[in-house]
Design a protein around this motif. Structure first.
Motif, PDB file in Angstrom:
ATOM      1  N   GLU A  15       0.830  -1.209   0.000  1.00 56.53           N
ATOM      2  CA  GLU A  15       0.000   0.000   0.000  1.00 56.53           C
ATOM      3  C   GLU A  15       0.863   1.259   0.000  1.00 56.53           C
ATOM      4  O   GLU A  15       0.612   2.200  -0.761  1.00 56.53           O
ATOM      5  N   LEU A  16       1.887   1.268   0.828  1.00 53.48           N
ATOM      6  CA  LEU A  16       2.740   2.450   0.926  1.00 53.48           C
ATOM      7  C   LEU A  16       3.590   2.642  -0.325  1.00 53.48           C
ATOM      8  O   LEU A  16       3.712   3.757  -0.830  1.00 53.48           O
ATOM      9  N   LEU A  17       4.189   1.565  -0.811  1.00 47.40           N
ATOM     10  CA  LEU A  17       5.004   1.671  -2.021  1.00 47.40           C
ATOM     11  C   LEU A  17       4.171   2.121  -3.218  1.00 47.40           C
ATOM     12  O   LEU A  17       4.650   2.877  -4.062  1.00 47.40           O
ATOM     13  N   ALA A  18       2.927   1.670  -3.295  1.00 46.27           N
ATOM     14  CA  ALA A  18       2.058   2.029  -4.421  1.00 46.27           C
ATOM     15  C   ALA A  18       1.901   3.543  -4.543  1.00 46.27           C
ATOM     16  O   ALA A  18       1.781   4.077  -5.656  1.00 46.27           O
ATOM     17  N   ARG A  19       1.935   4.252  -3.424  1.00 45.85           N
ATOM     18  CA  ARG A  19       1.800   5.708  -3.438  1.00 45.85           C
ATOM     19  C   ARG A  19       2.985   6.381  -4.144  1.00 45.85           C
ATOM     20  O   ARG A  19       2.879   7.520  -4.584  1.00 45.85           O
ATOM     21  N   TYR A  20       4.106   5.688  -4.221  1.00 43.16           N
ATOM     22  CA  TYR A  20       5.329   6.267  -4.776  1.00 43.16           C
ATOM     23  C   TYR A  20       5.786   5.573  -6.065  1.00 43.16           C
ATOM     24  O   TYR A  20       6.837   5.906  -6.595  1.00 43.16           O
ATOM     25  N   GLU A  21       4.967   4.658  -6.574  1.00 40.64           N
ATOM     26  CA  GLU A  21       5.367   3.893  -7.758  1.00 40.64           C
ATOM     27  C   GLU A  21       5.630   4.799  -8.960  1.00 40.64           C
ATOM     28  O   GLU A  21       6.615   4.613  -9.682  1.00 40.64           O
ATOM     29  N   ASP A  22       4.787   5.794  -9.173  1.00 46.16           N
ATOM     30  CA  ASP A  22       4.991   6.690 -10.314  1.00 46.16           C
ATOM     31  C   ASP A  22       6.267   7.510 -10.162  1.00 46.16           C
ATOM     32  O   ASP A  22       6.971   7.757 -11.136  1.00 46.16           O
ATOM     33  N   VAL A  23       6.568   7.935  -8.954  1.00 45.53           N
ATOM     34  CA  VAL A  23       7.767   8.733  -8.694  1.00 45.53           C
ATOM     35  C   VAL A  23       9.022   7.881  -8.891  1.00 45.53           C
ATOM     36  O   VAL A  23      10.007   8.331  -9.467  1.00 45.53           O
ATOM     37  N   ILE A  24       8.981   6.642  -8.415  1.00 44.26           N
ATOM     38  CA  ILE A  24      10.141   5.748  -8.519  1.00 44.26           C
ATOM     39  C   ILE A  24      10.295   5.235  -9.949  1.00 44.26           C
ATOM     40  O   ILE A  24      11.409   4.980 -10.411  1.00 44.26           O
ATOM     41  N   GLY A  25       9.198   5.113 -10.647  1.00 46.84           N
ATOM     42  CA  GLY A  25       9.218   4.745 -12.066  1.00 46.84           C
ATOM     43  C   GLY A  25       9.831   3.390 -12.335  1.00 46.84           C
ATOM     44  O   GLY A  25       9.540   2.415 -11.653  1.00 46.84           O
ATOM     45  N   LYS A  26      10.715   3.345 -13.330  1.00 44.34           N
ATOM     46  CA  LYS A  26      11.290   2.072 -13.771  1.00 44.34           C
ATOM     47  C   LYS A  26      12.140   1.407 -12.689  1.00 44.34           C
ATOM     48  O   LYS A  26      12.431   0.213 -12.781  1.00 44.34           O
ATOM     49  N   ASP A  27      12.539   2.147 -11.673  1.00 48.78           N
ATOM     50  CA  ASP A  27      13.346   1.596 -10.585  1.00 48.78           C
ATOM     51  C   ASP A  27      12.497   0.884  -9.537  1.00 48.78           C
ATOM     52  O   ASP A  27      13.036   0.295  -8.597  1.00 48.78           O
ATOM     53  N   PHE A  28      11.178   0.954  -9.694  1.00 46.32           N
ATOM     54  CA  PHE A  28      10.264   0.434  -8.674  1.00 46.32           C
ATOM     55  C   PHE A  28      10.476  -1.051  -8.337  1.00 46.32           C
ATOM     56  O   PHE A  28      10.589  -1.394  -7.160  1.00 46.32           O
ATOM     57  N   PRO A  29      10.515  -1.973  -9.298  1.00 45.95           N
ATOM     58  CA  PRO A  29      10.650  -3.394  -8.937  1.00 45.95           C
ATOM     59  C   PRO A  29      11.922  -3.687  -8.126  1.00 45.95           C
ATOM     60  O   PRO A  29      11.886  -4.446  -7.152  1.00 45.95           O
ATOM     61  N   GLY A  30      13.031  -3.078  -8.513  1.00 43.03           N
ATOM     62  CA  GLY A  30      14.273  -3.291  -7.779  1.00 43.03           C
ATOM     63  C   GLY A  30      14.211  -2.719  -6.371  1.00 43.03           C
ATOM     64  O   GLY A  30      14.673  -3.341  -5.414  1.00 43.03           O
ATOM     65  N   TYR A  31      13.629  -1.511  -6.248  1.00 41.94           N
ATOM     66  CA  TYR A  31      13.512  -0.898  -4.918  1.00 41.94           C
ATOM     67  C   TYR A  31      12.560  -1.716  -4.043  1.00 41.94           C
ATOM     68  O   TYR A  31      12.851  -1.962  -2.869  1.00 41.94           O
TER      69      TYR A  31
END
Length: 186
Positions: A15-31
């Motif tokens: 839930e928390l990560l989803a709020r920042y998925e657009d900001v993190i962008g392509k780096d999201f899966p690794g983060y």
């Protein structure tokens, strides 16, 4: 110490990560997988104490977030600010000093001594294990680390850190120096 336990699903983290998925962008899966690995290690060091699990999960969701929210190589303070603002906004009721400390000290080279030591030290050790790709084990076996890495593959996370150092610093060398000066604590 107990056997390492791997939780494949952490609804609060998602839930928390989803709020920042657009900001993190392509780096999201690794983060995302880095967050899961560090939580897994920290909870192991804390002997799976469910009382501190919300703090550990939230601290690790936010611990590097300033890299993306603020585009900063000295990202500890920006990460702390975002975490503390969300703690207030969403009324999680987490101890602000424990949350701030878990983020602020997660790159400390020597053991942390002070308030909230048990949780902060577990988070510090967990991040060192993952940041070093298991070279620094902090008492974990190679097999335990491989088990966690198999559950949550790297997906280029460490390469992302190198790329961001270059992008934000102008070169990998200059960026690396800025990162080291901005986030490593003695």
């Amino acid at each position: 110490m107990t056997e390492i336990k791997i939780k494949l699903e952490r609804p609060r983290v998602e839930e928390l990560l989803a709020r920042y998925e657009d900001v993190i962008g392509k780096d999201f899966p690794g983060y995302r997988n880095h967050v899961y690995r560090t939580i897994t290690y920290a909870m192991h060091f804390l002997e799976h104490d469910v009382e501190v699990e919300p703090l550990v999960e939230i601290a690790f969701v936010y611990h590097d977030i300033g890299l993306w929210t603020d585009g900063e190589l000295a990202y500890l303070e920006p990460s702390e600010s975002v975490a503390l603002a969300d703690n207030e906004k969403y009324e999680w009721g987490l101890d602000t000093e424990a949350l701030r400390g878990a983020i602020h000290w997660h790159h400390k080279i020597f053991p942390y001594k002070g308030p909230h030591e048990r949780v902060i030290e577990a988070c510090r050790k967990a991040d060192w294990v993952d940041a070093s790709k298991g070279t620094i084990r902090k008492g974990l076996s190679k097999q335990e680390i491989k088990k966690v890495e198999a559950a949550f593959p790297n997906l280029g996370f460490h390469n992302t850190l190198l790329r961001l150092a270059k992008d934000y610093g102008g070169s990998t060398l200059v960026g690396g120096i800025k990162v080291t000066r901005g986030i490593v604590k003695w």
